[in-house]
Design an enzyme around this catalytic site. Sequence first.
Site, PDB file in Angstrom:
ATOM      1  CG  HIS A  73      -1.755   1.283   1.279  1.00 39.20           C
ATOM      2  ND1 HIS A  73      -2.903   1.429   0.534  1.00 39.20           N
ATOM      3  CD2 HIS A  73      -1.592   2.449   1.951  1.00 39.20           C
ATOM      4  CE1 HIS A  73      -3.420   2.618   0.757  1.00 39.20           C
ATOM      5  NE2 HIS A  73      -2.646   3.260   1.609  1.00 39.20           N
ATOM      6  CE  LYS A  80      -9.240   1.832   2.594  1.00 41.88           C
ATOM      7  NZ  LYS A  80      -9.357   3.176   2.010  1.00 41.88           N
ATOM      8  CB  SER A 106      -9.002   4.734   6.658  1.00 46.04           C
ATOM      9  OG  SER A 106      -9.409   4.785   5.308  1.00 46.04           O
ATOM     10  NE  ARG A 146     -10.737  10.045   8.685  1.00 45.37           N
ATOM     11  CZ  ARG A 146      -9.870   9.319   7.993  1.00 45.37           C
ATOM     12  NH1 ARG A 146     -10.243   8.177   7.426  1.00 45.37           N
ATOM     13  NH2 ARG A 146      -8.619   9.734   7.867  1.00 45.37           N
ATOM     14  CG  ASP A 178     -12.428   3.345   4.878  1.00 45.44           C
ATOM     15  OD1 ASP A 178     -11.936   4.073   5.756  1.00 45.44           O
ATOM     16  OD2 ASP A 178     -12.084   3.378   3.686  1.00 45.44           O
TER      17      ASP A 178
END
Length: 433
Positions: A82, A187, A183, A168, A161
């Site tokens: 990620h 995932k 968050s 947010r 999320d």
Amino acid sequence: MKFLDIIQKKKENRILTEEEINYFIKNYVNGKIPDYQVSAFLMAIYFNKLNLDETYYLTRAMIESGNVIDLSEVSGIKVDKHSTGGVGDTVTLILGPLLASVGFIFAKMSGRGLGHTGGTLDKLESIPGFNINIDSENFIKILNKSNIAVIGQSENIVPADKLLYSLRDATATVDNVSLIASSILSKKISLGTDALVLDVKVGNGAFMKDVESAVNLSKLMVSLGKKFGRKTKAMITSMNEPLGDAVGNSLEVIEAINVLKGNGSRHLKEISFKIASKFMIMENMVSSEKEAMSILEEKIRDGSAIEKFKEMVTLQGGDATYIDDTNKFKRSSIIKDIYSKESGYVKSIEAIEIGIASRDLGAGRHKKDDVLDLNAGVYLHKKVGDFVEKGEKIATIYTEKENEVEGVIEKITKAYSFSDKRQDYKLIIEEID
């Protein structure tokens, strides 16, 4: 249990229980808690923070708010990567085939671009026919056939999320490390991989603007990953100039293909090799980074890596002849070179300004439903540390938007700063284990 009492408790900076956090997520997703109360709760979290256990409970509750993908039918070591987002960051398209070529299963759910950052799905869709809408059953079939697949996130993955992120964004509570970490990790954990490496960007083109903040976020995410039983490591990398030379969807795909063929951006190659070597060491495939790098170099030389990319494209419906011949990608009708107004060594390039310029040319979105020009973007001929003569070409823009050209040329010219002395660019800042 009343949600008002939970808000009050966090407002008073008291530690929330697992049951209280589960109650919040379950009832918010079911529509039983209104946005205005959640807004107050998010602000209480923003100011009083969550500890590691609270963040873990929140992440787990978010995961359990939807489906998870069971990869137990896929044999082999499943890995995922990620990035926190940046400009010219095409690492996924290089790293995935590299990892698949050495025997890992690269299973990834990616997102679309918004604002100044690009999205992996948009880039892949610049390859004609490429399908990112793959269901779980076919995802598993593709992984078993070729060791690699990159797909879009299912609507049923972590619905909490999606609700929380939009709120947010509307309540100025995005930049809280626990909310960011939950968050991202919710995932990642929902996809049943064995190991995860996080590429946390820092600098003018990244969400995290200073190294201290990036370190704090990285340490929290690594701790969370380990609490979920995942082998997790993080790297903090610089985004004080675009990572690659190309910024824009098909332009970045072409650059990724070039790297996999042994050419292209050295920075993209450096980070891709570094992350791949971390996975190889984590899973005891090699005993040293040097050994890993040697194997990866060979996978580039013998064509194994680019063949894995072609396999993925073919299995996901794309036209792999574009990989063999990148001249098949459509070129924009308006192509303009940009020339330097001064001489000197490139000192810095405002990555965020290059990202915005690319967006304005049509390569990015102002809002989620914008239609992209997949061929638009910017190519940088000069990067930090390069010497430039006045009047020398520093960049080229590609677009169909004639009315944007003048403003973008000015923006890109201003994004460059120069010095009379060469400065080295430190790409990899810190590693978090």
